[in-house]
Design an enzyme around this catalytic site. Sequence first.
Site, PDB file in Angstrom:
ATOM      1  N   ASP A  77       0.815  -1.213   0.000  1.00  0.00           N
ATOM      2  CA  ASP A  77       0.000   0.000   0.000  1.00  0.00           C
ATOM      3  C   ASP A  77       0.850   1.266   0.000  1.00  0.00           C
ATOM      4  OD1 ASP A  77       0.712  -0.980   2.594  1.00  0.00           O
ATOM      5  OD2 ASP A  77      -0.554   0.551   3.494  1.00  0.00           O
ATOM      6  N   GLU A  78       0.261   2.331  -0.462  1.00  0.00           N
ATOM      7  CA  GLU A  78       0.758   3.696  -0.326  1.00  0.00           C
ATOM      8  C   GLU A  78       2.201   3.863  -0.811  1.00  0.00           C
ATOM      9  OE1 GLU A  78      -2.065   5.325   3.280  1.00  0.00           O
ATOM     10  OE2 GLU A  78      -0.120   4.504   3.833  1.00  0.00           O
TER      11      GLU A  78
END
Length: 857
Positions: free
Chosen positions: A536-537
């Site tokens: 993620d991210e």
Amino acid sequence: MLKHALLAAAISGALAAPSYAVSSQELTQLGQGLDLTYSVIDNQQDEWRTFKGVISLTNDSTTALPSSGWAIYFSHIRMIKPLATDTLKVSHVNGDIFKIEPTASFSPLTPGQSLDIEFLSEFWQVAKTDVMPNWYLVSDSGDTALIASTSNTINGEVPTKPGEELPFVSDFDTELQWKRYGGSITDFYDPFTAADRYAKNSDLSKIANAKGVIPTPASISFGEGEITIDPSWVVVYDNGYQTQAEFIAKQFGLTVAPWSPNQSKVIHVGWGQVTIDGKAKWEEAYELNVSPTEEKIEINAVDAAGALYAAQSLIQLTDNGAVPEASIADAPRFAYRGLSIDAARNFRSKESVLELLDQMAAVKLNKLHLRLSDDEAWRIEIPELPELADVGSKRCHDLTETTCVLPFLGAGPDGTAESNGFYTQADYKEILAAANALSIEVIPEVDMPGHAHAAIKAMDARFEKFAAQGDLVKANEFRLSDPDDTTEYLSVQMFTDNAMNVCMESTYNFVDTVVGSLVALHQDIQPLKTFHFGGDEIAGAWKDSPVCQAFLANNSHGISTIDELSQYFVERISAITASHNLDLAGWEDGLMHNNKVYPRGEMVNAQVTGNAWQNIWEWGVADRAYNLANNGYGVIYNQATHFYFDHPHEPDPEERGYYWAPRFTDTRKSFGFMPDDLYANADFTRAGAPITKEEVLNAAGVKTLERPENVRGLQGSIWSETIRTEAQFEGMTFPRAIALAERAWHSASWEAHDADGKLVDETARNADYNQFANLVAKNIMPSLEEGGIAFNLPVPGGIIEAGVLKANSAFPGLAIEYSVDDGQSWQAYDANQAPAVTSALIRTVSGDRSSRIAEVK
């Protein structure tokens, strides 16, 4: 007079000298004597990008804070803008670490003097727990001293209550402080009053002699009789069910024996086919029959998990040894019913995890997704890479990060018991053994390529160690960063260096080694099935890395742009995990780029699953879950709006937690989640404005779930940025996790279903929640209290009507107390004998614990 003036000038000149050295003793005195307060002044500076605050310093020590030679280091979750003053400057170090230091224009802060440092910062801070504790002084010589007034301890001890003291943070008394945004955006949220809560709870009522099981069985009925279990009873078992029989015997203080015919006063645990609605159930299913006439309790289960769940249902039905006549046929709605625990931001001890496993099993949750790494720490011992634990699991003031990572999230100069720690191999094996006995699968997560600052720094430390020995081959074997990379980026959590370099083969050596070590750890206890790579991210990394430029110019994979590197990384991780015979899991954004899902056919694992989390309704990305499922990925519904339990229980500055998704999530909201129609869960924007299913659907690129068979289940997440102590962790997890368990196990008749366009039956949902809330208060909370679990106690509601106090709770049956002498004494509240008052304080109590206090007037 002239002599005194000259002396004062001389002292001032000496203090102002740029080479002034603050001694260790002076630094300690300043740490003890500086009174620092942090105040949010205005969260509505502009449309949504800036808030104003003040850091106030009063020098209560006997030592002057000199004009140079020092800096104050602190954690701040928002990017601070340059200060307007020319006497001090603020600098971003990395992540949430900032420092304030004097300029040449700074005048000493002498004993008794005060100083206000006004600042502007990005976004907003509308809760006390946005502010991190343990600010500290650093001298130019490198000495450190904790600023005691910012400590999160009381007399050196961490508070045991979930509330945790943050006495240096000023109260939020005005709308400018507790409301976000500005300009054309209206924040509709205010802290709840006692009257607000009373109205919210007004449709709930105490059910006399409430009977039932949480989570609700597929089928349950009660007769008129009951059985009393006493020491004359015996637990008997068929082959393969001895462990579950022993579990029951332990709970009731009984003996265990193999099954034999013609017995009475027995709890029989054995195999049996389970049929519900005419369909045979073959996993985790059970039947439980309590027969007073036969003096027998019969458990038929299709597997060990089913037998365990039957035992849990039996325990809930039992009241002081009495079990009502009952018949249950039960099986889960979803095969995946999980909690993800962030052990990285703040450490969750082995003991805490073991307690959590017991509570998960009690409500039939069966997946523990354990996040073992993040930017702020690495939490699992990998024998082949000892630096991960030696360096990556600790926080302290070491700007080189060769002995520890920086003290992120308020860890202070020497770290804390909550910020430091890791699971040894023995610890992890103990967790695995306990989970396996409770039919809970442990899914380890090592987040990559982003959220990897701690791992990167640990491997940099490894590089330095072997480079100093002249062994550059070994030094570079597992390196995760390109030392010549000049890419400038800022992650969501403000890190400038938290992405593993996906163009370096040493990164994949690292991944293969870590995965192999985890496989070996699980072997012979609970063989590892799934590795969660996070994913993620990712934030703009690698574009100015020479290694990546060389890779893009010459590779055999057809990769020619930076944008393609994320998918390339996931495909490489897929191949590595598949070589270990593992399935793969990741967060939704790890399996797509710019909302375009990576081709499932390029992933070689038998199963690839995504946790769908990002569903802030007004952002237009609530379709990611359907997008993944329709493209062949397994999907876990992990929606932030309903199942992120690091969010506050109420929209109140005194409540713990971040609030970037919903402003708050209470148990009732989690209970009301409807998995069969995601868009029907739309309720409010982040600002509290109503939003409809139609509005969300119109903005969605993917409007329907075409492959519902790919939905594996539900998961709740407890992120730990603001959660330091075990009591805080338990208070954020429970009772909301019980509502998650209810929805993951049981499909309610009131739920909306997208396939047939059915709308939610609000009347039925409210009635169902009333039953659920009564049973949680009657059956679950006493067990949690007995087990030492500091579950959240909701603040009660209350009004004064015709001079009489009326009070209620979100969980009817929980004890409420009131005080008419400003909290000096408390009395039990009884609705049937409601007291006459002109004003009162009220609180919920359980054991020795109490909720926040509400004022009724």
